[in-house]
Design a protein around this motif. Structure first.
Motif, PDB file in Angstrom:
ATOM      1  N   PRO A 211      79.116  53.271  70.483  1.00 34.26           N
ATOM      2  CA  PRO A 211      78.343  52.644  69.047  1.00 34.26           C
ATOM      3  C   PRO A 211      78.485  51.587  68.867  1.00 34.26           C
ATOM      4  CG  PRO A 211      80.331  54.200  68.834  1.00 34.26           C
ATOM      5  CD  PRO A 211      80.280  54.013  70.265  1.00 34.26           C
ATOM      6  N   ASP A 212      79.392  50.472  69.518  1.00 34.10           N
ATOM      7  CA  ASP A 212      79.321  49.395  69.212  1.00 34.10           C
ATOM      8  C   ASP A 212      78.494  48.288  69.922  1.00 34.10           C
ATOM      9  OD1 ASP A 212      81.321  50.440  71.071  1.00 34.10           O
ATOM     10  OD2 ASP A 212      82.223  48.176  71.352  1.00 34.10           O
ATOM     11  N   LEU A 213      77.469  49.146  70.634  1.00 33.76           N
ATOM     12  CA  LEU A 213      76.575  48.414  71.822  1.00 33.76           C
ATOM     13  C   LEU A 213      75.136  48.853  71.530  1.00 33.76           C
ATOM     14  CD1 LEU A 213      76.775  46.464  74.312  1.00 33.76           C
ATOM     15  CD2 LEU A 213      76.826  48.461  75.692  1.00 33.76           C
ATOM     16  N   VAL A 257      88.625  48.187  70.571  1.00 36.30           N
ATOM     17  CA  VAL A 257      87.548  48.807  69.492  1.00 36.30           C
ATOM     18  C   VAL A 257      87.960  50.129  69.324  1.00 36.30           C
ATOM     19  CG1 VAL A 257      85.007  49.215  68.990  1.00 36.30           C
ATOM     20  CG2 VAL A 257      85.930  47.108  70.672  1.00 36.30           C
ATOM     21  N   THR A 258      88.361  50.910  70.227  1.00 39.16           N
ATOM     22  CA  THR A 258      88.698  52.301  69.963  1.00 39.16           C
ATOM     23  C   THR A 258      89.869  52.592  69.031  1.00 39.16           C
ATOM     24  OG1 THR A 258      88.032  52.846  72.341  1.00 39.16           O
ATOM     25  CG2 THR A 258      89.450  54.734  70.907  1.00 39.16           C
ATOM     26  N   ASN A 259      90.835  51.573  69.071  1.00 40.04           N
ATOM     27  CA  ASN A 259      91.854  51.306  67.930  1.00 40.04           C
ATOM     28  C   ASN A 259      91.588  50.996  66.783  1.00 40.04           C
ATOM     29  OD1 ASN A 259      94.886  51.805  67.505  1.00 40.04           O
ATOM     30  ND2 ASN A 259      95.121  49.986  69.064  1.00 40.04           N
ATOM     31  N   LEU A 277      90.087  62.123  70.424  1.00 38.39           N
ATOM     32  CA  LEU A 277      89.641  60.675  70.471  1.00 38.39           C
ATOM     33  C   LEU A 277      89.112  60.119  71.643  1.00 38.39           C
ATOM     34  CD1 LEU A 277      89.170  58.500  68.105  1.00 38.39           C
ATOM     35  CD2 LEU A 277      91.401  57.266  68.895  1.00 38.39           C
ATOM     36  N   THR A 278      88.099  59.486  71.827  1.00 35.72           N
ATOM     37  CA  THR A 278      87.651  59.001  72.961  1.00 35.72           C
ATOM     38  C   THR A 278      87.382  57.664  73.070  1.00 35.72           C
ATOM     39  OG1 THR A 278      85.295  59.480  72.268  1.00 35.72           O
ATOM     40  CG2 THR A 278      86.450  61.155  73.505  1.00 35.72           C
ATOM     41  N   GLY A 279      87.439  57.016  74.372  1.00 31.62           N
ATOM     42  CA  GLY A 279      87.260  55.577  74.306  1.00 31.62           C
ATOM     43  C   GLY A 279      86.883  55.043  75.903  1.00 31.62           C
ATOM     44  N   HIS A 280      86.388  54.144  76.002  1.00 30.24           N
ATOM     45  CA  HIS A 280      86.189  53.343  77.393  1.00 30.24           C
ATOM     46  C   HIS A 280      87.003  52.322  77.538  1.00 30.24           C
ATOM     47  CE1 HIS A 280      81.651  55.224  77.038  1.00 30.24           C
ATOM     48  NE2 HIS A 280      82.702  56.250  76.923  1.00 30.24           N
TER      49      HIS A 280
END
Length: 475
Positions: A211-213, A257-259, A277-280
């Protein structure tokens, strides 16, 4: 007492032949590196390892002949001959059609307003993902994670499922068409229902991807506060429908960004509505734990998007090398305390994205080629099963280890040797009576090799240069 030694015995002791035989054996024993496993020291619970077949990648498997199709499915899901992946990540479609590799929506027609009755459409295929999900379940996979890249375009501020835009109705993002937050939650629940009617239980769900892209394909923007606002609605809707589905968020492009998103989720009061919680890892790597407010953390997407297709285990330490991915997984599990670690896609063809390394398996028509990245994952996913708990383990020099205790009592230990020479290891702290060991390097793909276990439980085995060996200890 003074001992007399005969001339014959003395000659034997000084014999170069005897020294040549005894020397290497003594050196091997003396050079063995001790790594200590501590079952009493516990960390995160593991949910599994997986991949996605979103954006019509699943159709590559659907279209294979029966023999090749089984071969690929075995590679992905078989716990005896393949990787034994335990998580399948679906993409929830939002696009009005299936042009290019888009994922089509289940609500192709705007109902006119958020409160109007939606006319959902189910094609029984879901871009090939339903087939993959059914096959995964048949192999014993219990975790089906469905994640949306975007809401349908008519629910968004930009009127398009691509190009970013925000969900209408979120604080600061009003639309003349109304507040679509509840309608979007209902949309996601309907996707779950469609899978239920096909005999597949979606166990985890998310409403965002990166969602930051903003991209030319399905994408939707959100910060952590906005995501938290919608998450509360989605969790309440799922609960009201008596569904046992765990809500996750937010699939940001990188770990830093996930942090940041995690901090915003905590401040928005959304943690109680979430289960994970999920992140790439594209923009920053998983090198430390996320302050998730007590939630499990999943690394849900990463791959080598830039390197040309490679099947190498170790060539030059490149981003697509299998050994590189063994270290990526290690870092995710040990450094970042991830409970799940997923690659981007399982299969992809030669034409897409200049035949890069974003896939584990190249499916080009009826030709199947396997990368060593799959076997790097297999060293973990086949032996570290859902419900396992990471336990204490030590490193030494070029050797680093991870260890996990499975629900059946077995302990799986992975040892990565980044050095240029083979190493003998002694694994201390174990209490089993049987051991098996499995090697992946330039010439082996999860091949069984010899290891021994002593009466005190110490496991001894060899780890080749630039290799990964899994030791599985049972009683």
């Amino acid at each position: 007492m003074k001992m007399q030694i005969s001339q014959g015995v003395l000659a034997m002791l000084l014999s170069p032949t005897l020294a040549a035989v005894a020397g290497p054996q003594l050196v091997a024993r003396q050079a063995a590196t001790t790594l200590t496993i501590n079952p009493a020291q516990t960390y995160q619970t593991i949910d599994g390892f997986g991949f996605s077949q979103a954006f019509q990648r699943a159709n590559l498997v659907v279209n294979l002949g029966a023999e090749k199709q089984k071969y690929v499915l075995d590679l992905l899901f078989n716990t005896t001959t393949g990787a034994g992946f335990s998580i399948l990540r679906n993409g929830i479609g939002s696009s009005p059609n299936s042009n290019n590799d888009w994922m089509n929506t289940i609500l192709p027609t705007n109902p006119g307003s958020p409160s109007a009755t939606p006319r959902y459409v189910w094609d029984g295929k879901d871009s090939g993902q339903l087939f993959m999900a059914k096959q995964a379940v048949a192999y014993g996979v219990k975790t089906i994670y469905a994640d949306a890249w975007s809401a349908p375009g008519f629910m968004k501020t930009n009127g398009n499922d691509a190009g970013g835009g925000y969900l209408c109705g979120l604080t600061g993002h009003s639309c003349s068409s109304g507040d679509w937050r509840q309608a979007y939650a209902n949309y996601l629940v309907q996707y779950i229902r469609f899978y239920q009617q096909e005999g597949v239980n979606v166990t985890h769900i998310g409403h965002l991807n990166e969602p930051d892209l903003s991209t030319s394909y399905a994408s939707m923007l959100s910060n952590g506060n906005e995501a938290g606002e919608f998450t509360k609605i989605l969790a309440a809707t799922i609960k009201a429908q008596n569904l046992s589905v765990i809500v996750g968020c937010c699939e940001s492009t990188g770990w830093s960004v996930t942090n940041q998103v995690a901090s915003q989720l905590r401040s928005s009061g959304a943690i109680s509505s979430l289960g994970f919680l999920t992140g790439h890892e594209y923009t920053s790597r998983a090198t430390s734990p996320i302050n998730s407010g007590g939630l499990k953390v999943w690394e849900t997407e990463y791959s080598d998007l830039n390197g040309g297709w490679s099947t190498a285990w170790y060539s030059n330490g490149g981003a697509g090398d299998g050994l590189t991915w063994a270290n990526n997984i290690y870092n995710g599990l040990v450094s970042a305390n991830c409970s799940a670690y997923l690659y981007w896609v399982g299969t992809q063809d030669r034409a897409t994205n200049n035949n890069n390394n974003e896939k584990l398996i190249l499916v080009d028509g009826q030709t199947v080629t396997v990368s060593k990245r799959l076997w790097a994952f297999a060293q973990y996913s086949r032996f570290v099963r859902p419900g396992a708990i990471r336990i204490g383990s030590t490193n030494s020099g070029n050797l680093k280890s991870s260890a996990f205790k499975n629900l059946d009592g077995s302990i799986a230990v992975q040892v990565i040797n980044s050095g240029t020479g083979a190493a003998t290891v002694n694994l201390k702290g174990l209490t089993g009576t049987k051991v098996t060991s499995w090697l992946t390097d330039n010439t082996h793909d999860l091949d069984s090799i010899a290891a021994t276990i002593a009466a005190d439980g110490t496991v001894t085995g060899s780890v080749a240069a630039r290799a990964l060996v899994s030791f599985v200890v049972t009683t």
